[in-house]
Motif scaffolding. Structure first.
Motif, PDB file in Angstrom:
ATOM      1  N   GLU A   1      12.380  75.519 -55.535  1.00 21.44           N
ATOM      2  CA  GLU A   1      13.037  74.913 -54.381  1.00 21.44           C
ATOM      3  C   GLU A   1      12.026  74.461 -53.335  1.00 21.44           C
ATOM      4  O   GLU A   1      12.240  73.480 -52.640  1.00 21.44           O
ATOM      5  CB  GLU A   1      14.046  75.884 -53.760  1.00 21.44           C
ATOM      6  N   GLU A   2      10.924  75.177 -53.213  1.00 20.23           N
ATOM      7  CA  GLU A   2       9.898  74.811 -52.243  1.00 20.23           C
ATOM      8  C   GLU A   2       9.198  73.508 -52.627  1.00 20.23           C
ATOM      9  O   GLU A   2       8.680  72.808 -51.765  1.00 20.23           O
ATOM     10  CB  GLU A   2       8.871  75.928 -52.098  1.00 20.23           C
TER      11      GLU A   2
ATOM     12  N   PHE B   1      10.738  70.886 -54.188  1.00 25.91           N
ATOM     13  CA  PHE B   1      11.656  69.765 -54.034  1.00 25.91           C
ATOM     14  C   PHE B   1      12.174  69.587 -52.615  1.00 25.91           C
ATOM     15  O   PHE B   1      12.592  68.502 -52.249  1.00 25.91           O
ATOM     16  CB  PHE B   1      12.849  69.920 -54.976  1.00 25.91           C
ATOM     17  N   GLY B   2      12.188  70.628 -51.807  1.00 29.87           N
ATOM     18  CA  GLY B   2      12.806  70.570 -50.488  1.00 29.87           C
ATOM     19  C   GLY B   2      11.912  69.967 -49.429  1.00 29.87           C
ATOM     20  O   GLY B   2      11.304  70.675 -48.648  1.00 29.87           O
TER      21      GLY B   2
ATOM     22  N   TRP C   1       5.214  66.483 -54.764  1.00 30.05           N
ATOM     23  CA  TRP C   1       5.552  67.720 -55.469  1.00 30.05           C
ATOM     24  C   TRP C   1       4.291  68.487 -55.852  1.00 30.05           C
ATOM     25  O   TRP C   1       4.245  69.711 -55.743  1.00 30.05           O
ATOM     26  CB  TRP C   1       6.369  67.425 -56.717  1.00 30.05           C
TER      27      TRP C   1
ATOM     28  N   THR D   1      14.785  72.324 -64.152  1.00 35.12           N
ATOM     29  CA  THR D   1      13.686  72.053 -63.230  1.00 35.12           C
ATOM     30  C   THR D   1      12.512  71.419 -63.965  1.00 35.12           C
ATOM     31  O   THR D   1      11.920  70.454 -63.498  1.00 35.12           O
ATOM     32  CB  THR D   1      13.237  73.343 -62.517  1.00 35.12           C
TER      33      THR D   1
ATOM     34  N   GLU E   1      12.576  68.272 -46.644  1.00 38.24           N
ATOM     35  CA  GLU E   1      12.965  68.496 -45.253  1.00 38.24           C
ATOM     36  C   GLU E   1      12.738  69.951 -44.837  1.00 38.24           C
ATOM     37  O   GLU E   1      12.295  70.229 -43.738  1.00 38.24           O
ATOM     38  CB  GLU E   1      14.443  68.150 -45.037  1.00 38.24           C
ATOM     39  N   ASP E   2      13.033  70.871 -45.747  1.00 43.12           N
ATOM     40  CA  ASP E   2      12.901  72.281 -45.428  1.00 43.12           C
ATOM     41  C   ASP E   2      11.462  72.774 -45.544  1.00 43.12           C
ATOM     42  O   ASP E   2      11.088  73.740 -44.904  1.00 43.12           O
ATOM     43  CB  ASP E   2      13.771  73.126 -46.362  1.00 43.12           C
ATOM     44  N   HIS E   3      10.679  72.101 -46.390  1.00 38.05           N
ATOM     45  CA  HIS E   3       9.308  72.563 -46.651  1.00 38.05           C
ATOM     46  C   HIS E   3       8.352  71.379 -46.607  1.00 38.05           C
ATOM     47  O   HIS E   3       7.969  70.846 -47.640  1.00 38.05           O
ATOM     48  CB  HIS E   3       9.237  73.240 -48.031  1.00 38.05           C
TER      49      HIS E   3
ATOM     50  N   ARG F   1       2.880  70.273 -52.865  1.00 34.60           N
ATOM     51  CA  ARG F   1       3.709  71.445 -52.527  1.00 34.60           C
ATOM     52  C   ARG F   1       3.550  72.561 -53.558  1.00 34.60           C
ATOM     53  O   ARG F   1       3.644  73.742 -53.217  1.00 34.60           O
ATOM     54  CB  ARG F   1       5.170  71.043 -52.435  1.00 34.60           C
TER      55      ARG F   1
END
Length: 93
Positions: A82-83, A85-86, A71, A55, A88-90, A74
């Protein structure tokens, strides 16, 4: 003997200058991405977010200025890698 006049012509110099300007712009964008990568790591370390070596490498080798900006935004709220890089999810907060 070959005609080399093109290489000293105003058009030739204009073409070279455009290339130099593009190179400078790309270098600045990569520099911003690298600086943001360092900021992301500092921020996450200060917040106690654990990162793997992979990472850390992903963050420090990113050369996309806009992606590193996303990034960093976020990372302010992320509790896991993961939060960050994601997308779509975040989505950005």
């Amino acid at each position: 003997m070959a005609d080399l006049s093109f290489y000293i012509s105003p058009l030739s110099e204009e073409i070279r200058e455009e290339g130099r300007a593009q190179g400078r712009a790309q270098g600045r964008a990569q520099g911003r991405a690298q600086a943001r990568g360092e900021s992301i790591l500092i921020l996450l370390d200060a917040r106690g977010v654990e990162l793997t070596g992979a990472t850390r490498e992903r963050i420090t080798t990113c050369t996309d200025s806009e992606l590193s900006r996303q990034w960093l935004i976020r990372a302010v709220h992320a509790t896991t890698a993961e939060e960050i890089f994601g997308a779509e999810d975040h989505p950005d907060r």
